[in-house]
Design an enzyme around this catalytic site. Structure first.
Site, mmCIF file in Angstrom:
data_model
loop_
_atom_site.group_PDB
_atom_site.id
_atom_site.type_symbol
_atom_site.label_atom_id
_atom_site.label_comp_id
_atom_site.label_asym_id
_atom_site.label_seq_id
_atom_site.Cartn_x
_atom_site.Cartn_y
_atom_site.Cartn_z
ATOM 1 N N GLY A 109 0.843 -1.203 0.000
ATOM 2 C CA GLY A 109 0.000 0.000 0.000
ATOM 3 C C GLY A 109 0.873 1.245 0.000
ATOM 4 O O GLY A 109 1.899 1.278 0.681
ATOM 5 N N GLU A 148 5.718 -5.169 5.724
ATOM 6 C CA GLU A 148 5.944 -6.579 6.061
ATOM 7 C C GLU A 148 6.090 -7.482 4.822
ATOM 8 O O GLU A 148 7.003 -8.317 4.759
ATOM 9 C CB GLU A 148 4.713 -6.988 6.875
ATOM 10 C CG GLU A 148 4.691 -8.340 7.429
ATOM 11 C CD GLU A 148 3.238 -8.739 7.781
ATOM 12 O OE1 GLU A 148 2.315 -7.890 7.668
ATOM 13 O OE2 GLU A 148 3.050 -9.896 8.147
ATOM 14 N N ASP A 188 0.600 1.701 9.027
ATOM 15 C CA ASP A 188 0.167 0.866 10.160
ATOM 16 C C ASP A 188 1.162 0.861 11.332
ATOM 17 O O ASP A 188 0.796 0.491 12.440
ATOM 18 C CB ASP A 188 -0.049 -0.584 9.705
ATOM 19 C CG ASP A 188 -1.038 -0.701 8.565
ATOM 20 O OD1 ASP A 188 -1.904 0.185 8.440
ATOM 21 O OD2 ASP A 188 -0.947 -1.659 7.783
ATOM 22 N N ARG A 221 -24.896 13.136 19.535
ATOM 23 C CA ARG A 221 -24.767 11.809 18.920
ATOM 24 C C ARG A 221 -23.510 11.091 19.388
ATOM 25 O O ARG A 221 -22.561 11.716 19.863
ATOM 26 C CB ARG A 221 -24.646 11.958 17.400
ATOM 27 C CG ARG A 221 -25.945 12.270 16.732
ATOM 28 C CD ARG A 221 -25.717 12.577 15.259
ATOM 29 N NE ARG A 221 -27.000 12.720 14.579
ATOM 30 C CZ ARG A 221 -27.151 13.339 13.415
ATOM 31 N NH1 ARG A 221 -26.118 13.876 12.804
ATOM 32 N NH2 ARG A 221 -28.336 13.418 12.864
ATOM 33 N N GLY A 263 -5.138 0.129 9.882
ATOM 34 C CA GLY A 263 -4.111 -0.343 10.818
ATOM 35 C C GLY A 263 -3.899 -1.842 10.755
ATOM 36 O O GLY A 263 -3.057 -2.396 11.444
ATOM 37 N N ARG A 264 -4.750 -2.492 9.938
ATOM 38 C CA ARG A 264 -4.687 -3.944 9.805
ATOM 39 C C ARG A 264 -4.795 -4.617 11.176
ATOM 40 O O ARG A 264 -5.701 -4.280 11.912
ATOM 41 C CB ARG A 264 -3.408 -4.342 9.074
ATOM 42 C CG ARG A 264 -3.635 -5.553 8.204
ATOM 43 C CD ARG A 264 -2.519 -5.772 7.256
ATOM 44 N NE ARG A 264 -2.988 -5.714 5.898
ATOM 45 C CZ ARG A 264 -2.204 -5.739 4.845
ATOM 46 N NH1 ARG A 264 -0.906 -5.760 4.996
ATOM 47 N NH2 ARG A 264 -2.702 -5.719 3.646
ATOM 48 N N GLU A 315 -9.757 -1.052 12.185
ATOM 49 C CA GLU A 315 -10.416 -2.003 11.268
ATOM 50 C C GLU A 315 -10.190 -3.472 11.663
ATOM 51 O O GLU A 315 -10.997 -4.334 11.335
ATOM 52 C CB GLU A 315 -9.916 -1.787 9.836
ATOM 53 C CG GLU A 315 -8.407 -2.017 9.686
ATOM 54 C CD GLU A 315 -7.898 -1.834 8.264
ATOM 55 O OE1 GLU A 315 -8.684 -1.508 7.364
ATOM 56 O OE2 GLU A 315 -6.678 -2.016 8.059
ATOM 57 N N ARG A 328 -23.703 7.589 14.469
ATOM 58 C CA ARG A 328 -23.316 7.735 13.061
ATOM 59 C C ARG A 328 -21.896 7.200 12.862
ATOM 60 O O ARG A 328 -21.109 7.129 13.810
ATOM 61 C CB ARG A 328 -23.345 9.201 12.640
ATOM 62 C CG ARG A 328 -24.722 9.822 12.636
ATOM 63 C CD ARG A 328 -25.528 9.353 11.421
ATOM 64 N NE ARG A 328 -26.739 10.133 11.250
ATOM 65 C CZ ARG A 328 -27.899 9.878 11.824
ATOM 66 N NH1 ARG A 328 -28.021 8.841 12.656
ATOM 67 N NH2 ARG A 328 -28.953 10.647 11.600
ATOM 68 N N VAL A 374 -8.304 7.995 2.612
ATOM 69 C CA VAL A 374 -7.968 9.404 2.862
ATOM 70 C C VAL A 374 -6.741 9.476 3.774
ATOM 71 O O VAL A 374 -5.873 10.332 3.612
ATOM 72 C CB VAL A 374 -9.171 10.137 3.523
ATOM 73 C CG1 VAL A 374 -8.768 11.499 4.045
ATOM 74 C CG2 VAL A 374 -10.306 10.263 2.531
#
Ligand code: F6P
Length: 346
Positions: free
Chosen positions: A10, A102, A127, A162, A170-171, A222, A271, A278
């Site tokens: 990436g 990696e 990451d 809210r 970040g895997r 994530e 939300r 990004v």
């Protein structure tokens, strides 16, 4: 010497700053540079072009990579490694600088160990999960972007009473979530290293609202497994069908799943914002430009000395070199002290 350079995996802010530093330093010592296009694919498919001083002019602040990138794994395809070696020889290369995380550096480490391949590595990833170095470049930029997002979510969250869930990348480590969570004053930070249950996170939100606050910010990495008091754990978006050549599943979606759970359990309007790519795009921070430049200078020096099989690394304030193998042996997880800091004021 004729030195090849590639960027794999990436992209992240600061890649061009490394390329510039390696090339400038090498040109000043009378060496030639060759651009290897799109990561290891460039050596597998013979995609190489000369890299001139003109090509690297003005690229220091530019995001992305002028070399292109891919997640190609020569070890994952029949004849891939032989094609890498053939292109390397046909192009007349004496050394290669591989800039990657990696996976890219894992291939470099293997090529060095198996084939005595003359390669030097530079650690890149938003990451920050590579061992052997305190920090990778690209990470600071990602944290800054995530922090700005939290700041912006705060003002709209408090206007509408809210809960705002921010999903960051970040895997399988929570570096971006924890650091941006601390910097942005998030109320709950959920990461793979410390999978707090949904019930416990909701209790903390309810307690906060009972104490008079009527909005909250939740940051989720994530790779956080949605965890429940029953012992159930669910990795969202980790479908094997969407895995890459290195066998990594594509993550993403835990933010939405978490928001549904929070709303159902607390009744608070919730939300979701998924920061996505990004956080990997655009210009690097000053910190990342400096780190990338220092890494690039070190990589050029290692090549000149013909010290191969090593990776430039940051230890404390010093740029050192470590074995490529050490850098790719295990994931660097967020240490307990930093996880505790994220919890201390929440
Ligand atoms: O490794 C960097 C990273 O941005 C991860 O945080 C994320 O899981 C992955 O890459 C996304 O990959 P892609 O760009 O292939 O969607």
């Amino acid at each position: 010497m004729r030195i090849g350079i590639l960027t794999g995996g990436g992209d992240c802010p600061g890649l061009n700053a490394v390329i510039r530093a390696v090339a400038r330093s090498s040109f000043s010592h009378g060496h030639e540079m060759v651009a290897v296009r799109e990561g290891w694919r460039g050596l597998v498919e013979g995609k190489t072009t000369p890299l001139s001083p003109r090509d690297i002019s003005g690229i220091l602040p530019r995001g992305g990579t002028i070399l292109g990138t891919s997640r190609t794994n020569p070890y994952g395809m029949a004849g891939g490694v032989d094609r890498v070696l053939a292109t390397f020889a046909e192009t007349g290369l004496d050394a290669l600088v591989a800039i990657g995380g990696e996976d890219t550096l894992g291939v470099a480490a293997k090529l060095y160990a198996d084939r005595d391949f003359p390669v030097v590595g530079v650690p890149k990833t938003i990451d920050n999960d590579l061992s052997g170095t305190d920090y990778t470049f690209g990470f600071d930029t990602a944290v800054s972007i995530a922090t700005e997002a939290i700041d912006r979510l705060h003002t709209t969250a408090e206007s509408h009473n809210r809960v705002m869930v921010l999903e960051v990348m970040g895997r399988h480590t929570g570096w971006i979530a924890v650091m941006s969570g601390i910097a942005g004053g998030a109320d709950v930070v959920l990461v793979p290293e410390e999978p707090e249950t949904v019930e416990s996170a909701c209790e903390r939100l309810v307690r906060r609202h009972q104490q008079g606050k009527d909005f909250s910010i939740v940051v989720v990495s994530e790779g956080y497994e949605l965890s429940f008091a029953s012992g159930e754990r669910r990795l969202v978006g980790g479908e094997a069908a969407a895995s890459d050549q290195f066998g990594h599943v594509r993550l993403g979606g835990v933010g939405h799943a978490l928001a549904q759970e929070i709303e159902a359990r607390t009744g608070y309007e919730t939300r979701v914002t998924v920061l996505g790519h990004v956080q990997r795009g655009g210009t690097p921070t000053a910190h990342d430009r400096v780190l990338a430049t220092r890494f690039g200078l070190k990589a050029a020096e290692l090549v000149r000395e013909r010290t191969f099989g090593r990776m430039a690394a940051l230890q404390g304030d010093s740029i050192v070199d470590v074995a490529l193998e050490e850098a790719t042996r295990q994931l660097k997880r967020v240490p307990q002290a930093i996880l505790d800091a994220a919890r201390a004021l929440a």
